[in-house]
Scaffold this motif. Structure first.
Motif, short mmCIF file in Angstrom:
data_model
loop_
_atom_site.label_atom_id
_atom_site.label_comp_id
_atom_site.label_asym_id
_atom_site.label_seq_id
_atom_site.Cartn_x
_atom_site.Cartn_y
_atom_site.Cartn_z
N THR A 115 0.85 -1.19 0.00
CA THR A 115 0.00 0.00 0.00
C THR A 115 0.88 1.25 0.00
O THR A 115 2.05 1.19 0.39
N GLN A 116 0.30 2.35 -0.41
CA GLN A 116 1.01 3.63 -0.39
C GLN A 116 1.08 4.12 1.05
O GLN A 116 0.08 4.12 1.76
N ARG A 117 2.25 4.53 1.49
CA ARG A 117 2.43 5.07 2.84
C ARG A 117 2.44 6.58 2.77
O ARG A 117 2.88 7.17 1.80
N SER A 118 1.97 7.20 3.85
CA SER A 118 2.09 8.66 3.91
C SER A 118 3.52 8.98 4.36
O SER A 118 4.13 8.24 5.13
N GLY A 119 4.04 10.07 3.88
CA GLY A 119 5.40 10.47 4.25
C GLY A 119 6.45 9.63 3.54
O GLY A 119 6.16 8.91 2.58
N HIS A 120 7.66 9.76 4.01
CA HIS A 120 8.77 9.01 3.43
C HIS A 120 8.70 7.55 3.86
O HIS A 120 8.33 7.25 4.99
N TRP A 121 9.07 6.67 2.98
CA TRP A 121 9.10 5.24 3.28
C TRP A 121 10.53 4.72 3.26
O TRP A 121 10.80 3.56 3.53
N SER A 122 11.47 5.62 2.96
CA SER A 122 12.88 5.23 2.88
C SER A 122 13.74 6.35 3.43
O SER A 122 13.42 7.53 3.25
N ALA A 123 14.83 5.99 4.10
CA ALA A 123 15.77 6.98 4.63
C ALA A 123 17.20 6.53 4.35
O ALA A 123 17.50 5.33 4.34
N LEU A 124 18.07 7.51 4.13
CA LEU A 124 19.49 7.27 3.92
C LEU A 124 20.27 8.11 4.93
O LEU A 124 19.82 9.19 5.32
N TRP A 125 21.43 7.63 5.35
CA TRP A 125 22.32 8.40 6.22
C TRP A 125 23.70 7.76 6.21
O TRP A 125 23.86 6.61 5.85
N TRP A 126 24.70 8.56 6.57
CA TRP A 126 26.08 8.08 6.60
C TRP A 126 26.40 7.47 7.95
O TRP A 126 25.98 8.00 8.99
N VAL A 127 27.12 6.37 7.95
CA VAL A 127 27.53 5.69 9.19
C VAL A 127 29.02 5.40 9.12
O VAL A 127 29.58 5.22 8.03
N LYS A 128 29.66 5.36 10.27
CA LYS A 128 31.06 4.93 10.31
C LYS A 128 31.11 3.46 9.93
O LYS A 128 30.18 2.69 10.19
N ALA A 129 32.20 3.08 9.31
CA ALA A 129 32.33 1.72 8.79
C ALA A 129 32.14 0.66 9.86
O ALA A 129 31.64 -0.42 9.58
N ASP A 130 32.50 0.95 11.09
CA ASP A 130 32.39 -0.06 12.15
C ASP A 130 31.06 0.01 12.90
O ASP A 130 30.88 -0.68 13.89
N SER A 131 30.12 0.82 12.41
CA SER A 131 28.81 0.92 13.07
C SER A 131 28.02 -0.37 12.90
O SER A 131 28.10 -1.04 11.88
N LYS A 132 27.27 -0.70 13.91
CA LYS A 132 26.38 -1.86 13.87
C LYS A 132 24.94 -1.35 13.88
O LYS A 132 24.45 -0.89 14.89
N LEU A 133 24.33 -1.37 12.73
CA LEU A 133 22.96 -0.89 12.61
C LEU A 133 21.99 -1.87 13.23
O LEU A 133 22.18 -3.08 13.14
N GLY A 134 20.94 -1.33 13.79
CA GLY A 134 19.84 -2.14 14.29
C GLY A 134 18.52 -1.54 13.84
O GLY A 134 18.47 -0.40 13.37
N THR A 135 17.48 -2.30 13.99
CA THR A 135 16.15 -1.87 13.55
C THR A 135 15.73 -0.57 14.23
O THR A 135 15.17 0.32 13.58
N ASP A 136 15.98 -0.43 15.53
CA ASP A 136 15.55 0.78 16.24
C ASP A 136 16.18 2.04 15.64
O ASP A 136 15.50 3.03 15.42
N GLU A 137 17.48 2.01 15.36
CA GLU A 137 18.13 3.17 14.76
C GLU A 137 17.53 3.48 13.40
O GLU A 137 17.27 4.63 13.06
#
Length: 170
Positions: A115-137
């Motif tokens: 379905t179509q979502r309101s607002g943005h459905w995707s985000a981009l950002w820069w991370v340090k190479a050793d960052s460990k991304l998680g769902t919350d972030e």
């Protein structure tokens, strides 16, 4: 009186100083039917081949293989919400993957399954190479983008920001 030399700050990219930055991407979608529904079979059958295309693409760095740790009942967005996040060497390489080739073919068909979502459905950002991304972030970055619009903390392909720079004295 001796003349004082002024030291000027030099701005260099973090990568030039040996501190690598990669591009993180997160996207979220609400499926029209539960993932086990027959209407979603074609999409779910495409997931593994598309993930392989991503992993083989120039610039791909990392993606999680288990998106939600622990009990799925604690996922606050509902059972029909699908997320994806990954890390790439550059914005250009991610853009090439998303908008060219096999991924583009499937991406153009997203309205069949989501379905179509309101607002943005995707985000981009820069991370340090050793960052460990998680769902919350990832979710927090998307919420930040929707709340404040594009910024160096969360942006879009249409309004992107350059890789972070570090100011260091000359």
């Amino acid at each position: 009186m001796p003349q004082q030399s002024r030291k000027e700050a030099v701005i260099v990219s973090g990568n030039e100083l040996g501190q690598r930055f990669y591009l993180a991407q997160f996207n979220i979608a609400s499926s029209r039917w539960p993932l086990g529904h027959s209407q979603m079979t074609e999409f779910t059958d495409l997931l593994e081949p598309l993930n392989q295309v991503a992993e083989d693409a120039p610039g791909f760095v990392w993606r999680p293989y288990t998106l939600v740790d622990g009990d799925i009942d604690f996922w606050p967005y509902g059972p029909d919400v699908v997320i994806n996040y990954s890390v790439w060497e550059s914005l250009e390489q991610l853009r090439d993957f998303v908008y060219r080739g096999r991924h583009r073919e499937v991406f153009k068909r997203r309205a069949e399954w989501f379905t179509q979502r309101s607002g943005h459905w995707s985000a981009l950002w820069w991370v340090k190479a050793d960052s460990k991304l998680g769902t919350d972030e990832c979710v927090n970055r998307l919420e930040l983008l929707n709340r404040n619009g594009p910024s160096p903390c969360a942006f879009t392909f249409a309004r992107s920001y350059p890789r972070p720079c570090i100011c260091h004295p000359n």
